[in-house]
Design an enzyme around this catalytic site. Structure first.
Site, mmCIF file in Angstrom:
data_model
loop_
_atom_site.group_PDB
_atom_site.id
_atom_site.type_symbol
_atom_site.label_atom_id
_atom_site.label_comp_id
_atom_site.label_asym_id
_atom_site.label_seq_id
_atom_site.Cartn_x
_atom_site.Cartn_y
_atom_site.Cartn_z
ATOM 1 N N LYS A 77 89.497 55.515 52.111
ATOM 2 C CA LYS A 77 89.324 54.915 50.786
ATOM 3 C C LYS A 77 90.221 55.622 49.773
ATOM 4 O O LYS A 77 90.430 56.835 49.862
ATOM 5 C CB LYS A 77 87.851 55.038 50.385
ATOM 6 C CG LYS A 77 87.471 54.340 49.098
ATOM 7 C CD LYS A 77 85.955 54.450 48.854
ATOM 8 C CE LYS A 77 85.529 53.763 47.560
ATOM 9 N NZ LYS A 77 84.075 53.838 47.333
ATOM 10 N N SER A 152 81.628 49.520 46.345
ATOM 11 C CA SER A 152 83.030 49.618 45.996
ATOM 12 C C SER A 152 83.968 49.878 47.180
ATOM 13 O O SER A 152 85.178 49.703 47.051
ATOM 14 C CB SER A 152 83.219 50.734 44.965
ATOM 15 O OG SER A 152 82.908 51.987 45.545
ATOM 16 N N SER A 176 77.832 52.156 47.690
ATOM 17 C CA SER A 176 79.195 51.700 47.959
ATOM 18 C C SER A 176 79.680 51.788 49.401
ATOM 19 O O SER A 176 80.745 51.258 49.710
ATOM 20 C CB SER A 176 80.175 52.463 47.076
ATOM 21 O OG SER A 176 80.238 51.833 45.833
#
Ligand code: GLN
Length: 492
Positions: A77, A152, A176
């Site tokens: 990420k 997210s 997330s």
């Protein structure tokens, strides 16, 4: 092997590499090809440094296989620092920022032989539940490209679901990792606060953030957690608690396990198809020998409000460091004072959701409102934590839906931040309490969208939730379903 190489799980690939049936370069080429053919549609990746990836595969090929993830490509990420690779948190304000060091989790992956594959899209600074707030454009859900992948860590979930990563790391401050895992039909694990080092994770809300894996199955999640977990002197909040061999302990079965079902999670707002899938999953857990009983988390209803006070307060102070001086991007206007430079840089650099959070956070911390909001929210956080403490006196695990609905359409919740915030209603209290949680696939809607089951355990009892999730996975076939991603040939 009849399946294409990119379709293997991380542990299957690791076994094949260890036994010399597959070479690191082949694994890398397979996944790079898959990335190229799916990324135009999905946009799960912000960038892949194919040259560096190939070079690392070559280096590994000259060594004897060593390490739990030898030769396995893992994607990261965009808020986790990878040395010399642009790391932007999907924000304009960090454009051009290349960290001078690896996050501890990245170091640990590499120490076990993993190949760091690329940067995954996310909501800007991890603010969101849909990956729509990324400054680099949205990521699409591999099951239905008209829908969001969750957020997210939407890029992480979409890449794993589409087989353009064997596994990925995400971060979870309020859901997330678990919520996008549920929406993309993969496994996502948020570890106990302190289980995994946050050194090199660009902070959102420091008392809530944890890094964890998104994976194709529970075994992969256990394998990755084993690699990234453990004490790190560079993160003072990381815990000195030994890391069990999670993968070895998966197969203990559910006989005698006591599972609590919190009543508060099955009320209005829960999509009927999600409810049905989770109720069916509970039946399966019962058949496997678990004792499932209702329980209560009386303060759960305050979790979303409490979180949006504490998380924004912490975010507003964490984001103060992005002012155009040290990191990333600076407004280039030649005139004006230092203050004006800060103002212009921040006005242009941050997107709408980041600005909303900075304002909310500054407000709840301001003189006159601190006691009414921030200090009270801290007290409610303690009550929420105590609800879990009490529940875990009676139960080994708790089971809930991961998200109240399957993946929604682009734009559906953008005009209404509150309805967006409510998509984390089942995941947020877990971060406030600091406990671990996992999401595993437990069914599909009539329209073919994945649904996730959340399993929770007491602090540092990841072993228990993995064991429950594994037993469930072995008894069901949800995790074997694959989305049909329309491949496109990228123009070179
Ligand atoms: N969706 C939640 C938020 O917007 C959680 C995000 C996260 O876990 N990073 O704050």
């Amino acid at each position: 092997m009849s399946r294409p190489l990119w379709a293997l799980t991380a542990h299957e690939l690791a076994d094949a590499l260890r036994q010399g049936q597959v070479r690191p370069r082949e694994a890398v080429e397979a996944v790079l090809e898959r990335w190229q053919s799916t990324n135009t549609l999905l946009h799960a990746y912000l960038g892949v440094n194919a040259e560096a990836v190939r070079a690392r595969a070559e280096r590994l090929a000259s060594q004897a296989p060593q390490g739990k993830l030898f030769g396995v490509p893992v994607a990261i990420k965009d808020n986790i620092c990878v040395r010399a690779e642009e790391t932007t948190c999907a924000s304009r304000i960090l454009r051009g920022f290349r960290p001078p060091y690896h996050a501890t989790v990245v170091e640990r992956l590499e120490a076990e032989g993993a190949i760091i594959l690329g940067r995954l899209n996310m909501d800007e600074f991890a603010f969101g539940s849909s990956t729509e707030s990324s400054a680099h454009g949205v990521t699409r859900n591999p099951w239905d490209a008209t829908r969001i992948p969750g957020g997210s860590s939407g890029g992480s979930a979409a890449a794993v679901a589409a087989d353009s990563a064997f596994a990925a790391l995400g971060s979870d401050t309020g859901g997330s990792i678990r919520q996008p895992a549920a929406m993309c039909g993969v496994v996502g694990l948020k570890p106990t606060y302190g289980r995994v080092s946050r050194y090199g994770l660009i902070a959102f809300a420091s008392s809530l953030d944890q890094i964890g894996p998104l994976a194709k199955d529970v075994t992969d999640a256990a394998l990755l957690l084993e690699v990234i977990a453990g004490y790190d002197p560079r993160d003072s909040t990381s815990a000195e608690v030994p890391v069990p061999p999670y993968r070895e302990r998966l197969t203990q079965g559910l006989q005698g396990l006591r599972i609590g079902i919190p009543r508060e999670c099955f009320v209005d707002g829960l999509d009927p198809e999600v409810r049905r899938a989770v109720e069916e999953a509970i039946k399966v857990l019962r058949q496997l020998g678990a004792a499932c009983e209702p329980t209560s988390l009386p303060h759960a209803e305050y979790a979303v409000a409490t979180y949006y006070i504490l998380a924004t307060a912490e975010a507003s102070s964490n984001l103060a460091r992005f002012d155009g001086v040290q990191y990333g991007w600076r407004n280039a206007a030649p005139r004006g004072s230092l203050l004006e430079m800060y103002q212009r840089t921040r006005a242009e650099g941050f997107g709408a959701e980041a600005k909303r959070r900075i304002m909310l956070g500054t407000y709840v911390l301001s003189h006159g409102y601190y006691d009414a909001y921030y200090a009270r929210a801290l007290k409610v956080r303690t009550l929420i934590k105590q609800d879990f403490d009490r529940a875990f006196e009676r139960f080994d695990c708790l089971v809930t839906p991961t998200a109240p609905t399957p993946a929604f359409r682009f734009g559906e919740k953008l005009e209404d931040p509150l309805s967006m915030y409510l998509s984390d209603i089942y995941t947020i209290s877990v971060n406030l309490a600091g406990i671990p949680g996992i999401s595993v696939p437990c069914g599909f809607s009539k329209t073919g969208l994945p649904i996730g089951l959340q399993v929770l355990a007491a602090p540092f009892q990841e072993e228990r939730l993995l064991r429950a999730a594994y037993a469930y996975e072995q008894a069901t076939a949800w995790h074997t379903r694959q989305p049909e991603v329309a491949e496109t040939t990228p123009s070179r």
